[in-house]
Design a protein around this motif. Structure first.
Motif, short mmCIF file in Angstrom:
data_model
loop_
_atom_site.label_atom_id
_atom_site.label_comp_id
_atom_site.label_asym_id
_atom_site.label_seq_id
_atom_site.Cartn_x
_atom_site.Cartn_y
_atom_site.Cartn_z
N LYS A 170 1.49 42.94 103.04
CA LYS A 170 2.80 43.55 103.22
C LYS A 170 3.70 43.26 102.03
CE LYS A 170 6.69 43.79 106.43
NZ LYS A 170 7.27 43.27 107.70
N ALA A 171 3.69 42.02 101.56
CA ALA A 171 4.54 41.63 100.44
C ALA A 171 4.12 42.34 99.16
CB ALA A 171 4.48 40.11 100.25
N PHE A 172 2.80 42.41 98.91
CA PHE A 172 2.31 43.09 97.71
C PHE A 172 2.61 44.58 97.77
CE2 PHE A 172 -0.68 39.49 96.73
CZ PHE A 172 -0.19 39.26 95.45
N SER A 173 2.51 45.16 98.97
CA SER A 173 2.82 46.58 99.14
C SER A 173 4.28 46.86 98.80
CB SER A 173 2.53 47.02 100.58
OG SER A 173 2.96 48.34 100.80
N THR A 174 5.16 45.98 99.28
CA THR A 174 6.59 46.13 99.01
C THR A 174 6.89 45.98 97.51
OG1 THR A 174 7.14 45.26 101.19
CG2 THR A 174 8.90 45.26 99.56
N CYS A 175 6.32 44.93 96.90
CA CYS A 175 6.57 44.67 95.47
C CYS A 175 6.03 45.80 94.61
CB CYS A 175 5.93 43.35 95.05
SG CYS A 175 6.75 41.89 95.73
N SER A 176 4.82 46.30 94.93
CA SER A 176 4.23 47.37 94.13
C SER A 176 5.04 48.66 94.26
CB SER A 176 2.77 47.62 94.56
OG SER A 176 2.70 48.02 95.92
N SER A 177 5.57 48.92 95.47
CA SER A 177 6.41 50.11 95.66
C SER A 177 7.67 50.02 94.83
CB SER A 177 6.76 50.26 97.15
OG SER A 177 5.61 50.43 97.93
N HIS A 178 8.31 48.85 94.85
CA HIS A 178 9.53 48.64 94.07
C HIS A 178 9.25 48.82 92.58
CE1 HIS A 178 11.68 46.07 97.37
NE2 HIS A 178 11.27 47.23 97.81
N LEU A 179 8.17 48.21 92.11
CA LEU A 179 7.83 48.29 90.69
C LEU A 179 7.49 49.72 90.27
CD1 LEU A 179 5.76 45.07 89.87
CD2 LEU A 179 7.91 45.79 88.85
N THR A 180 6.87 50.48 91.17
CA THR A 180 6.54 51.87 90.86
C THR A 180 7.80 52.68 90.61
OG1 THR A 180 4.52 51.78 92.20
CG2 THR A 180 5.41 53.96 91.71
N VAL A 181 8.78 52.55 91.51
CA VAL A 181 10.04 53.29 91.36
C VAL A 181 10.78 52.84 90.10
CG1 VAL A 181 12.27 53.80 92.41
CG2 VAL A 181 10.23 53.67 93.84
N VAL A 182 10.84 51.53 89.89
CA VAL A 182 11.51 50.99 88.72
C VAL A 182 10.84 51.48 87.43
CG1 VAL A 182 11.91 48.85 87.42
CG2 VAL A 182 12.49 48.96 89.84
N SER A 183 9.51 51.51 87.42
CA SER A 183 8.77 51.95 86.24
C SER A 183 9.03 53.42 85.94
CB SER A 183 7.27 51.72 86.43
OG SER A 183 7.00 50.34 86.60
N ILE A 184 9.11 54.25 86.98
CA ILE A 184 9.42 55.67 86.78
C ILE A 184 10.82 55.81 86.17
CG2 ILE A 184 9.88 57.87 87.95
CD1 ILE A 184 7.74 57.07 90.01
N PHE A 185 11.77 55.08 86.72
CA PHE A 185 13.16 55.17 86.26
C PHE A 185 13.29 54.71 84.81
CE2 PHE A 185 17.43 53.22 85.80
CZ PHE A 185 18.20 54.34 86.07
N TYR A 186 12.84 53.48 84.53
CA TYR A 186 12.97 52.95 83.18
C TYR A 186 12.06 53.68 82.20
CZ TYR A 186 15.82 48.89 84.47
OH TYR A 186 16.84 48.08 84.89
N GLY A 187 10.83 53.99 82.64
CA GLY A 187 9.86 54.63 81.75
C GLY A 187 10.34 55.98 81.23
N THR A 188 10.88 56.80 82.13
CA THR A 188 11.34 58.12 81.71
C THR A 188 12.56 58.04 80.79
OG1 THR A 188 12.55 58.27 83.82
CG2 THR A 188 10.42 59.39 83.69
N ILE A 189 13.47 57.09 81.07
CA ILE A 189 14.64 56.93 80.21
C ILE A 189 14.22 56.40 78.84
CG2 ILE A 189 16.86 55.78 79.91
CD1 ILE A 189 17.19 55.73 82.88
N MET A 190 13.26 55.48 78.81
CA MET A 190 12.77 54.97 77.53
C MET A 190 12.15 56.08 76.69
SD MET A 190 11.05 51.31 78.58
CE MET A 190 12.02 49.99 79.29
N ILE A 191 11.39 56.96 77.34
CA ILE A 191 10.78 58.09 76.62
C ILE A 191 11.87 58.96 76.00
CG2 ILE A 191 9.48 60.24 76.93
CD1 ILE A 191 7.83 58.78 79.06
N MET A 192 12.95 59.16 76.74
CA MET A 192 14.01 60.04 76.28
C MET A 192 14.86 59.41 75.17
SD MET A 192 13.89 62.95 77.85
CE MET A 192 15.53 63.60 77.59
N TYR A 193 15.16 58.11 75.28
CA TYR A 193 16.18 57.51 74.41
C TYR A 193 15.65 56.56 73.34
CZ TYR A 193 19.85 59.57 77.21
OH TYR A 193 20.68 60.47 77.83
#
Length: 310
Positions: free
Chosen positions: A235-258
């Motif tokens: 349960k804990a790993f599922s929660t952490c991986s979900s959080h990291l996935t969303v964070v990676s999408i957010f930061y990753g796309t902005i990094m690509i752009m800027y």
């Protein structure tokens, strides 16, 4: 007089995906669904966080702030983008363009910092559960939010001061809305200082918070490995991986752009990438962070039951 008349801009033309009608129709449908889910999910989370005393904790305080940022961020741009899908030659006034651009910049910078703060909150909750409320006191929580918003305002203000005043060409913005990079490409005046500040500030705003989040969740992962219960670890790993996935999408796309070298024009690929941090992550945040949470579900059914009994 002729030179000065060239620089007097009252509105810009937005291209978006108008050159690809079929793609624009699909884009409209997907963006509409994303906006409705984001609006309802973030709105519901804000309502529940305020209405239910059980959610008056630092975690849900930060989630409420995150949802408020996402709600304003999506409403700042997406309704206008959706309406423009049906307009052959969409335009936006200079004042509205500047407001859209700088409100969006302020909120994105604030979200970058807030996600790092939320990672620290989760670290304190998992790794120091007995001292959690002493570490994450209400005074500290409110101070962190104020500091993040103040820093975001400062970055936005500096960008505003460095804003170009003279524009060339047909005043065409090759994007869905007003975005800083596309806006700077229209300037006749020297934008060298503006571009340098944009790149340097992007490095400081994106790299340290993202690195901090990765390291923090790594330490959370090590703490989770010490949990004896297999179900608890999953349960804990599922929660952490979900959080990291969303964070990676957010930061990753902005990094690509800027953070990548800037080209003379914005490609259709870059426009779609910008949708990931402008529409996709605001939709995923309430789903991943909290609406799957047992406490939030309990607060929802409690509120619904109260409304039905009235």
């Amino acid at each position: 007089m002729g030179a000065s008349n060239e620089t007097m801009v009252t509105e810009f033309i937005l291209i978006g995906l108008s050159q690809h009608p079929r793609a624009q129709a699909v884009f409209f449908g997907l963006l509409l669904v994303a906006y409705l889910i984001s609006f309802l999910g973030n709105g519901l989370l804000i309502l529940l966080s305020i209405a239910d005393p059980r959610l008056h904790t630092p975690m849900y305080f930060f989630l409420c702030v995150l949802s408020s940022i996402d709600l304003i961020l999506t409403s700042n741009t997406i309704p206008e983008v959706l309406a423009n899908c049906f307009i052959p030659r969409p335009t936006i006034s200079l004042s509205r363009c500047l407001a859209q651009m700088y409100i969006g910049l302020l909120l994105i910078v604030a979200e970058c910092i807030l996600l790092a703060i939320m990672a620290y909150d989760r670290f304190a909750a998992v790794c120091q559960p007995l001292h959690y409320m002493q570490i994450m006191s209400w005074r500290l929580c409110i101070s962190l939010v104020i500091v993040s918003l103040s820093f975001s305002f400062l970055i936005t203000l500096i960008n505003g001061v460095l804003q170009p005043t003279d524009f060339c060409g047909q005043h065409i913005i090759n994007h869905f809305g007003c975005e800083l990079q596309s806006f700077l490409k229209l300037a006749c005046s020297d934008t060298h200082i503006s571009e340098i500040f944009m790149h340097v500030s992007s490095l400081f705003i994106l790299i340290p918070p993202f690195g901090f989040i990765v390291v923090t969740y790594g330490r959370i992962g090590l703490a989770v490995l010490r949990i004896n219960s297999t179900q608890g670890r999953k349960k804990a790993f599922s929660t952490c991986s979900s959080h990291l996935t969303v964070v990676s999408i957010f930061y990753g796309t902005i990094m690509i752009m800027y953070l990548k070298p800037q080209e003379k024009s914005v490609s259709d690929k870059e426009k779609v990438i910008s949708v990931a941090y402008g529409a996709l992550t605001p939709m995923l945040n309430p789903l991943i962070y909290s609406l799957r949470n047992k406490d939030v579900k309990g607060a929802f059914w409690k509120l619904l039951g109260r409304k039905l009994s009235e």
